[in-house]
Design an enzyme around this catalytic site. Structure first.
Site, PDB file in Angstrom:
ATOM      1  N   ASN A 210       0.851  -1.203   0.000  1.00  0.00           N
ATOM      2  CA  ASN A 210       0.000   0.000   0.000  1.00  0.00           C
ATOM      3  C   ASN A 210       0.879   1.243   0.000  1.00  0.00           C
ATOM      4  O   ASN A 210       2.106   1.146  -0.072  1.00  0.00           O
ATOM      5  CB  ASN A 210      -0.959  -0.024   1.193  1.00  0.00           C
ATOM      6  CG  ASN A 210      -0.198  -0.140   2.492  1.00  0.00           C
ATOM      7  OD1 ASN A 210       0.584   0.729   2.845  1.00  0.00           O
ATOM      8  ND2 ASN A 210      -0.398  -1.252   3.197  1.00  0.00           N
ATOM      9  N   ASP A 279      -4.217  -6.386   4.813  1.00  0.00           N
ATOM     10  CA  ASP A 279      -5.235  -7.217   5.457  1.00  0.00           C
ATOM     11  C   ASP A 279      -5.218  -8.650   4.915  1.00  0.00           C
ATOM     12  O   ASP A 279      -5.639  -9.578   5.598  1.00  0.00           O
ATOM     13  CB  ASP A 279      -6.625  -6.603   5.233  1.00  0.00           C
ATOM     14  CG  ASP A 279      -6.773  -5.312   6.038  1.00  0.00           C
ATOM     15  OD1 ASP A 279      -6.383  -5.322   7.215  1.00  0.00           O
ATOM     16  OD2 ASP A 279      -7.247  -4.305   5.473  1.00  0.00           O
ATOM     17  N   LYS A 289       9.032 -17.316 -10.481  1.00  0.00           N
ATOM     18  CA  LYS A 289       8.226 -16.208 -11.009  1.00  0.00           C
ATOM     19  C   LYS A 289       7.056 -16.749 -11.846  1.00  0.00           C
ATOM     20  O   LYS A 289       7.247 -17.660 -12.663  1.00  0.00           O
ATOM     21  CB  LYS A 289       9.134 -15.322 -11.883  1.00  0.00           C
ATOM     22  CG  LYS A 289       8.443 -14.121 -12.430  1.00  0.00           C
ATOM     23  CD  LYS A 289       9.413 -13.290 -13.274  1.00  0.00           C
ATOM     24  CE  LYS A 289       8.668 -12.164 -13.949  1.00  0.00           C
ATOM     25  NZ  LYS A 289       9.521 -11.451 -14.915  1.00  0.00           N
ATOM     26  N   ASP A 306      -4.605  -9.878  12.736  1.00  0.00           N
ATOM     27  CA  ASP A 306      -4.756  -8.474  13.115  1.00  0.00           C
ATOM     28  C   ASP A 306      -3.813  -8.190  14.291  1.00  0.00           C
ATOM     29  O   ASP A 306      -4.022  -8.678  15.403  1.00  0.00           O
ATOM     30  CB  ASP A 306      -6.206  -8.171  13.495  1.00  0.00           C
ATOM     31  CG  ASP A 306      -6.440  -6.668  13.566  1.00  0.00           C
ATOM     32  OD1 ASP A 306      -5.661  -5.987  14.267  1.00  0.00           O
ATOM     33  OD2 ASP A 306      -7.365  -6.176  12.916  1.00  0.00           O
ATOM     34  N   ILE A 307      -2.773  -7.408  14.011  1.00  0.00           N
ATOM     35  CA  ILE A 307      -1.693  -7.234  14.989  1.00  0.00           C
ATOM     36  C   ILE A 307      -2.175  -6.451  16.208  1.00  0.00           C
ATOM     37  O   ILE A 307      -2.014  -6.876  17.357  1.00  0.00           O
ATOM     38  CB  ILE A 307      -0.491  -6.530  14.314  1.00  0.00           C
ATOM     39  CG1 ILE A 307       0.042  -7.416  13.195  1.00  0.00           C
ATOM     40  CG2 ILE A 307       0.604  -6.233  15.344  1.00  0.00           C
ATOM     41  CD1 ILE A 307       0.929  -6.741  12.206  1.00  0.00           C
ATOM     42  N   PHE A 323      -4.674   3.277  14.569  1.00  0.00           N
ATOM     43  CA  PHE A 323      -5.058   4.293  13.594  1.00  0.00           C
ATOM     44  C   PHE A 323      -6.173   3.675  12.746  1.00  0.00           C
ATOM     45  O   PHE A 323      -6.265   2.453  12.639  1.00  0.00           O
ATOM     46  CB  PHE A 323      -3.884   4.651  12.676  1.00  0.00           C
ATOM     47  CG  PHE A 323      -2.962   5.704  13.225  1.00  0.00           C
ATOM     48  CD1 PHE A 323      -2.094   5.412  14.260  1.00  0.00           C
ATOM     49  CD2 PHE A 323      -2.970   6.995  12.700  1.00  0.00           C
ATOM     50  CE1 PHE A 323      -1.241   6.375  14.773  1.00  0.00           C
ATOM     51  CE2 PHE A 323      -2.116   7.970  13.197  1.00  0.00           C
ATOM     52  CZ  PHE A 323      -1.250   7.663  14.236  1.00  0.00           C
TER      53      PHE A 323
HETATM   54  O1  PMT Z   1       2.939   6.012   6.600  1.00  0.00           O
HETATM   55  P1  PMT Z   1       2.421   7.375   6.155  1.00  0.00           P
HETATM   56  O2  PMT Z   1       2.621   7.596   4.680  1.00  0.00           O
HETATM   57  O3  PMT Z   1       2.949   8.488   7.008  1.00  0.00           O
HETATM   58  O4  PMT Z   1       0.833   7.366   6.346  1.00  0.00           O
HETATM   59  C1  PMT Z   1       0.296   7.298   7.618  1.00  0.00           C
HETATM   60  C2  PMT Z   1      -0.897   6.332   7.682  1.00  0.00           C
HETATM   61  C3  PMT Z   1      -2.031   6.884   6.837  1.00  0.00           C
HETATM   62  C4  PMT Z   1      -0.486   4.951   7.174  1.00  0.00           C
HETATM   63  C5  PMT Z   1      -1.284   6.226   9.189  1.00  0.00           C
HETATM   64  O5  PMT Z   1      -1.580   7.497   9.705  1.00  0.00           O
HETATM   65  C6  PMT Z   1      -2.476   5.311   9.382  1.00  0.00           C
HETATM   66  O6  PMT Z   1      -3.615   5.697   9.260  1.00  0.00           O
HETATM   67  N1  PMT Z   1      -2.149   4.031   9.707  1.00  0.00           N
HETATM   68  C7  PMT Z   1      -3.161   2.942   9.797  1.00  0.00           C
HETATM   69  C8  PMT Z   1      -3.420   2.398   8.428  1.00  0.00           C
HETATM   70  C9  PMT Z   1      -4.344   1.212   8.433  1.00  0.00           C
HETATM   71  O7  PMT Z   1      -3.929   0.159   8.084  1.00  0.00           O
HETATM   72  O8  PMT Z   1      -5.556   1.452   8.895  1.00  0.00           O
HETATM   73  P2  PMT Z   1      -6.703   0.298   9.013  1.00  0.00           P
HETATM   74  O9  PMT Z   1      -7.924   1.069   9.240  1.00  0.00           O
HETATM   75  O10 PMT Z   1      -6.642  -0.629   7.859  1.00  0.00           O
HETATM   76  O11 PMT Z   1      -6.289  -0.504  10.313  1.00  0.00           O
HETATM   77  C10 PMT Z   1      -6.774  -0.162  11.619  1.00  0.00           C
HETATM   78  C11 PMT Z   1      -5.695  -0.417  12.649  1.00  0.00           C
HETATM   79  O12 PMT Z   1      -5.417  -1.812  12.697  1.00  0.00           O
HETATM   80  C12 PMT Z   1      -4.372   0.255  12.372  1.00  0.00           C
HETATM   81  O13 PMT Z   1      -3.839   0.704  13.605  1.00  0.00           O
HETATM   82  C13 PMT Z   1      -3.512  -0.850  11.769  1.00  0.00           C
HETATM   83  O14 PMT Z   1      -2.132  -0.655  12.069  1.00  0.00           O
HETATM   84  C14 PMT Z   1      -4.054  -2.055  12.505  1.00  0.00           C
HETATM   85  N2  PMT Z   1      -3.969  -3.318  11.758  1.00  0.00           N
HETATM   86  C15 PMT Z   1      -4.631  -3.472  10.587  1.00  0.00           C
HETATM   87  C16 PMT Z   1      -4.580  -4.694   9.957  1.00  0.00           C
HETATM   88  C17 PMT Z   1      -3.833  -5.751  10.520  1.00  0.00           C
HETATM   89  N3  PMT Z   1      -3.744  -6.904   9.921  1.00  0.00           N
HETATM   90  N4  PMT Z   1      -3.179  -5.545  11.660  1.00  0.00           N
HETATM   91  C18 PMT Z   1      -3.226  -4.354  12.300  1.00  0.00           C
HETATM   92  O15 PMT Z   1      -2.606  -4.182  13.361  1.00  0.00           O
END
Ligand code: PMT
Length: 398
Positions: A210, A279, A289, A306-307, A323
């Site tokens: 991403n 995800d 390849k 999901d971490i 976030f």
């Molecule tokens: O890295 P930059 O370019 O500075 O951009 C910053 C950012 C936009 C990446 C950052 O501010 C941000 O929003 N990070 C979270 C991105 C994200 O994956 O959001 P989500 O809504 O998909 O996930 C929700 C939360 O679950 C997040 O805290 C994510 O880290 C966590 N997660 C998601 C999936 C997963 N498999 N494990 C996780 O821990």
């Protein structure tokens, strides 16, 4: 620990009689825990020798913009980036005037202009010079740009006059600059931060990922270090250089990020998930390849762990902050994620605009916790990270 533990301070000395107090200031800043480097204007060297300042600071003094040997050791731009804070003490009327005009005609003024860090001026001059409208206008000009002015004190002056213009005492300067930092709010705390994207292999040459640059997570690591934390930065692949006072744990995939985070949980007081974790990952990854023979192809994906939710489920869970990167229904989706992942707070991040969010140097977020939502203004990621760290530190039970 001192008030300024881990802080890097560049002390600029300009040409005034109060320069003798700068020697004491170096010691007091060091006593408070700061690493200090010194830059002097040519006039300052008429009042106190660079050798004295070198002996006290333990580093060569920066004197000349055009000295190739000194620039090779640590150039003025590197120095500008190195400093967490610049203090110019004493700051003469001439130096303040040059700063107000944006001049960069010696090493110190150039470094001040180049540095993104806060700047503190400690004026010292004859009371008549201080009272002049031109000086006061210059002081107001730089103040409007965010420069901090400490003092001056009032009293008897070296020239025999009595009035405002005396440089503040070094102990008062150290007290005042300590207040500029978030210092100590995470002293003795272990903080684990995830940052950047993950990459999930499709085959040995291709992957799913991403747009995360890692800037937000790295800025949080800087702010955590600044606040005194033992900081562990678990980062997916980025082009960024991690704070050298944080411990970087590089990972590639979501599985690796999960393993690295779980290995760091012991003693962790605060876990911040800023990473954009993929995800899903391909179910099968061929060792060779994939050849471009078919007109179309289908990839079968499986969910990644999901971490942040795994951390939040841990029996000895730290304060756990996530976030939420969203392109619509920001607050609703973020609130739902906070509840479903059992988080103490979530930072809702609108990633639909290129000016904020992914890869930008700026961001705008909504802080959401059990007590409600708070919209924060557009800020640089560094400024935002400082504000967020202050909020998160407040959630840790003493
Ligand atoms: O890295 P930059 O370019 O500075 O951009 C910053 C950012 C936009 C990446 C950052 O501010 C941000 O929003 N990070 C979270 C991105 C994200 O994956 O959001 P989500 O809504 O998909 O996930 C929700 C939360 O679950 C997040 O805290 C994510 O880290 C966590 N997660 C998601 C999936 C997963 N498999 N494990 C996780 O821990």
């Amino acid at each position: 620990m001192g008030y300024l533990t881990n802080k890097r301070i560049l002390l600029g000395v300009t040409g005034g009689i109060a320069a003798y107090k700068s020697a004491d200031l170096v010691r007091r800043l060091q006593d408070a825990g700061a690493g200090v480097r010194v830059a002097m204007t040519p006039a300052a060297t008429e009042f106190i020798t660079p050798l004295t300042m070198q002996a006290l600071s333990g580093h060569p003094v920066h004197l000349d913009l055009l000295d190739p040997a000194a620039e090779a050791a640590m150039g003025h731009i590197e120095l500008a980036r190195w400093a967490d804070l610049i203090i110019v003490a004493p700051a003469t009327a001439d130096f303040i005037a040059r700063l107000a005009n944006g001049e960069a005609n010696d090493l110190l003024s150039t470094t001040c202009l180049a540095s993104p860090s806060p700047l503190v001026l400690v004026p010292a001059m004859n009371q008549g010079m201080w009272r002049k409208e031109s000086t006061l206008t210059n002081v107001a000009t730089v103040q409007k740009r965010g420069v901090h002015i400490l003092g001056p004190d009032s009293g008897s002056q070296a020239c025999g006059d009595i009035g405002p213009g005396r440089m503040l005492e070094p102990s008062a300067i150290v007290d005042a600059v300590s207040g500029l930092f978030n210092t100590g709010v995470l002293n003795g705390r272990k903080v684990v931060i995830t940052a950047g994207p993950t990459r999930e292999a499709i085959d040995p040459v291709r992957y799913i990922s991403n747009h995360s640059s890692g800037k937000m997570g790295y800025a949080l690591a800087d702010a955590a270090v600044e606040a005194g934390a033992e900081t562990i930065l678990v980062s997916g692949p980025t082009n960024l250089v991690a704070n050298d006072r944080a411990r970087l744990v590089p990972v590639t995939t979501a599985d690796e990020m999960l393993a690295a985070c779980m290995a760091e949980l012991s003693g962790c007081a605060l876990f911040i998930a800023a990473a954009a974790v993929c995800d899903y990952r391909p179910v099968e990854v061929p060792t060779q390849k994939i050849k471009k023979t078919a007109e179309s192809m289908t990839l079968l994906l499986t969910r990644n762990p999901d971490i942040v939710a795994t951390v939040a489920r841990h029996p000895q869970r730290p304060i756990t902050i996530g976030f939420a990167a969203e392109t619509a229904n920001l607050r609703q989706y973020a609130s739902d994620k906070r509840l479903s992942k059992n988080l103490d707070a979530i930072i809702a991040n609108d990633v639909s605009s290129p000016d904020i969010g992914f890869n930008s140097d700026h961001n705008q977020v909504v802080w959401i916790d059990a007590s409600g939502a708070e919209q924060l203004p557009v800020l640089s990621k560094s400024q935002l990270a400082r504000q967020l760290i202050a909020k998160m530190a407040g959630m840790i039970v003493p």
